[in-house]
Design a protein around this motif. Structure first.
Motif, short mmCIF file in Angstrom:
data_model
loop_
_atom_site.label_atom_id
_atom_site.label_comp_id
_atom_site.label_asym_id
_atom_site.label_seq_id
_atom_site.Cartn_x
_atom_site.Cartn_y
_atom_site.Cartn_z
N LYS A 1 92.84 -21.62 39.64
CA LYS A 1 92.81 -20.92 40.56
C LYS A 1 94.23 -20.25 40.19
O LYS A 1 94.12 -19.03 40.69
CB LYS A 1 93.24 -21.38 42.21
CG LYS A 1 91.81 -21.67 42.55
CD LYS A 1 91.55 -21.98 44.00
CE LYS A 1 90.02 -22.29 44.19
NZ LYS A 1 90.48 -23.15 46.13
N SER A 2 94.72 -21.02 39.61
CA SER A 2 96.37 -19.61 39.18
C SER A 2 96.43 -19.35 37.70
O SER A 2 97.26 -19.02 37.45
CB SER A 2 97.31 -21.27 39.29
OG SER A 2 96.75 -22.66 38.58
N VAL A 3 95.13 -19.44 36.83
CA VAL A 3 95.14 -19.24 35.72
C VAL A 3 93.80 -18.44 35.58
O VAL A 3 93.05 -17.95 36.27
CB VAL A 3 95.01 -19.95 34.37
CG1 VAL A 3 96.23 -21.09 34.37
CG2 VAL A 3 93.70 -21.26 35.16
N LYS A 4 93.84 -17.39 34.85
CA LYS A 4 92.49 -16.56 34.23
C LYS A 4 91.99 -17.11 33.47
O LYS A 4 90.48 -16.47 33.36
CB LYS A 4 93.03 -15.46 33.77
CG LYS A 4 94.09 -14.90 35.29
CD LYS A 4 94.25 -12.90 34.37
CE LYS A 4 95.38 -11.78 35.13
NZ LYS A 4 95.89 -10.58 34.35
N ALA A 5 92.07 -18.19 32.74
CA ALA A 5 91.91 -18.92 31.48
C ALA A 5 89.86 -19.62 31.96
O ALA A 5 90.49 -20.16 33.79
CB ALA A 5 93.01 -19.80 29.96
N TYR A 6 89.83 -20.21 31.50
CA TYR A 6 88.38 -20.45 31.68
C TYR A 6 88.78 -22.82 31.78
O TYR A 6 89.86 -22.16 30.83
CB TYR A 6 87.36 -21.27 30.96
CG TYR A 6 86.06 -20.20 30.83
CD1 TYR A 6 85.39 -19.75 32.22
CD2 TYR A 6 85.75 -18.14 30.68
CE1 TYR A 6 84.31 -18.86 32.25
CE2 TYR A 6 85.14 -17.96 30.84
CZ TYR A 6 84.22 -17.28 31.95
OH TYR A 6 83.72 -16.43 32.08
N VAL A 7 88.78 -22.81 32.79
CA VAL A 7 88.62 -24.16 32.94
C VAL A 7 87.71 -25.21 32.47
O VAL A 7 86.62 -25.67 33.14
CB VAL A 7 90.18 -24.81 33.97
CG1 VAL A 7 90.02 -26.21 33.81
CG2 VAL A 7 91.04 -24.24 34.70
N VAL A 8 87.43 -25.70 31.53
CA VAL A 8 86.12 -26.21 30.93
C VAL A 8 86.87 -28.46 31.18
O VAL A 8 87.54 -28.82 30.33
CB VAL A 8 85.71 -26.50 29.49
CG1 VAL A 8 85.18 -27.72 28.90
CG2 VAL A 8 85.64 -24.78 28.88
N VAL A 9 86.57 -29.01 32.01
CA VAL A 9 86.35 -30.43 31.87
C VAL A 9 85.02 -31.18 31.91
O VAL A 9 84.37 -31.30 32.28
CB VAL A 9 86.74 -30.69 33.58
CG1 VAL A 9 87.42 -32.23 33.67
CG2 VAL A 9 88.03 -28.76 34.05
N SER A 10 85.29 -32.06 31.22
CA SER A 10 84.58 -33.32 30.00
C SER A 10 84.53 -34.31 30.91
O SER A 10 85.87 -34.43 31.47
CB SER A 10 84.58 -34.02 29.25
OG SER A 10 83.73 -34.44 28.89
N GLU A 11 83.39 -34.74 31.83
CA GLU A 11 83.43 -35.77 33.00
C GLU A 11 82.88 -36.93 31.82
O GLU A 11 81.76 -37.77 32.85
CB GLU A 11 82.91 -35.13 34.15
CG GLU A 11 83.93 -34.81 35.28
CD GLU A 11 83.69 -33.96 36.75
OE1 GLU A 11 84.29 -33.75 37.30
OE2 GLU A 11 82.20 -34.72 37.11
#
Length: 356
Positions: A172-182
């Motif tokens: 929520k605090s960045v414009k970049a995509y946050v990609v999370v490997s689960e």
């Protein structure tokens, strides 16, 4: 300085999928310890191998995933393993040499390889002193050219968990995509991001390689916003998933008892290895994953002897050039042989087992 440029650091986590054969391989982390029923028969499989994936079959499979994970199937992207989807996303986003990826220093290095191959920058965020991911250092490493933040949860190779709420706040605090490997989330006793309402810039990657023990079918999925899914499908090749993969995965999804048994057996072996390492006075990180990282600087000679005697582990180079190793859980027989070998080496090398 809160980050490191890739040009100043070596690749510290080797691609463990491409190495030579070892008798006792403790680097591969997708081991299936529970066995699927012998009665398993993939009816009609051979009749499906001469054609591409049927869209109706794909839609049915998305419906199975929707029910299994309580998510909207319109937000699910199928792909050739979680890593295959990751590489497709990187090719989509990193169009321009000035763009960068931000990722923790200890991470799954395939994202780094992909970004490097496109001539873009990788910015490593420093870890906390206890090896946990530092959200603060990640934020300090982000700039206007950051296209993606890549995280693993649990982290790979440390096996430590990031609170899902912290990941959401970061996104929520960045414009970049946050990609999370689960990929290993099912071993962690931690809530998946799939259980939360997510901002549109979070993309969750899931694998069939770890808890399902199906690394060989090369199937994974991503959960993303519908708008991102539309763009993804426009920019990636068609027919990356085959009928055989879906048929096998569909069977596995309908046999949750086997999957639960596998998760239980894997975590039992994690406990066995941790207790054995305690007895040998070898420090490690308390993993919430299906692998364990020894977190004290190992003598390089130990690694050489292990490989000479057919034991393969994953080497991890630390922030200060330490040599750590990651042990992926195997069967009790192999785990016992490995611990026996470590004990022998500890007795032979004594105070020289670790490097100062």
């Amino acid at each position: 300085m809160e980050h490191y440029l890739i040009s100043k650091k070596e690749n510290f986590l080797k691609d463990y999928s491409l190495h030579e054969k070892y008798k006792y391989d403790l680097s591969i982390s997708g081991k299936m310890l529970a066995k699927y029923p012998r009665s398993l028969r993939f009816g009609g499989l051979l009749g499906k191998l001469d054609c591409y994936l049927d869209k109706d079959e794909e839609d049915k499979f998305l419906g199975v995933l929707e029910k299994r994970y309580s998510i909207n199937k319109n937000n699910i992207i199928l792909g050739p393993g979680a890593n295959g989807i990751l590489q497709n996303i990187i090719k989509m986003l990193f169009v321009g040499p000035k763009l960068n990826l931000v990722t923790p220093f200890y991470t799954f290095h395939q994202a780094v390889y992909g970004v490097n191959s496109l001539g873009c920058e990788v910015r490593y965020a420093k870890m906390e002193e206890d090896f946990n991911v530092s959200i603060n250092h990640i934020l300090k490493s982000v700039n206007d050219n950051t296209k993606m933040i890549f995280l693993c949860n649990p982290n790979n190779p440390t096996g430590l968990v990031i609170k899902p709420e912290e990941i959401i706040a970061l996104a929520k605090s960045v414009k970049a995509y946050v990609v999370v490997s689960e990929a290993s989330i099912e071993f962690s006793n931690t809530k998946s991001l799939l259980e939360y309402k997510l901002p549109s810039n979070i993309i969750v990657l899931r694998s069939f390689s770890k808890d399902f023990g199906l690394a060989g079918i090369r199937l994974g999925f991503a959960y993303a916003s519908s708008s991102f899914k539309t763009q993804y499908l426009k920019h990636t090749p068609t027919n990356q998933v085959g009928n055989a993969s879906l048929l096998i995965a569909n069977y596995a999804l309908k046999n949750q008892k086997t999957i639960n048994k596998n998760i239980s057996r894997v975590m039992t072996e994690v406990g066995y290895l941790q207790n054995a390492l305690d007895a040998l006075d070898i420090p490690y990180l308390k993993s919430k994953s299906n692998s364990i990282m020894i977190c004290r600087n190992i003598n390089k000679e130990i690694l050489r002897v292990l490989e000479e005697q057919d034991f393969k582990v994953t080497t991890v180079i630390g922030e200060n050039d330490e040599l750590f190793i990651r042990i992926a859980v195997q069967s009790r027989k192999i785990n016992k042989l490995f611990i026996k070998k470590l004990k022998q080496l500890k007795e032979v090398y004594n105070e020289n087992f670790f490097s100062n």
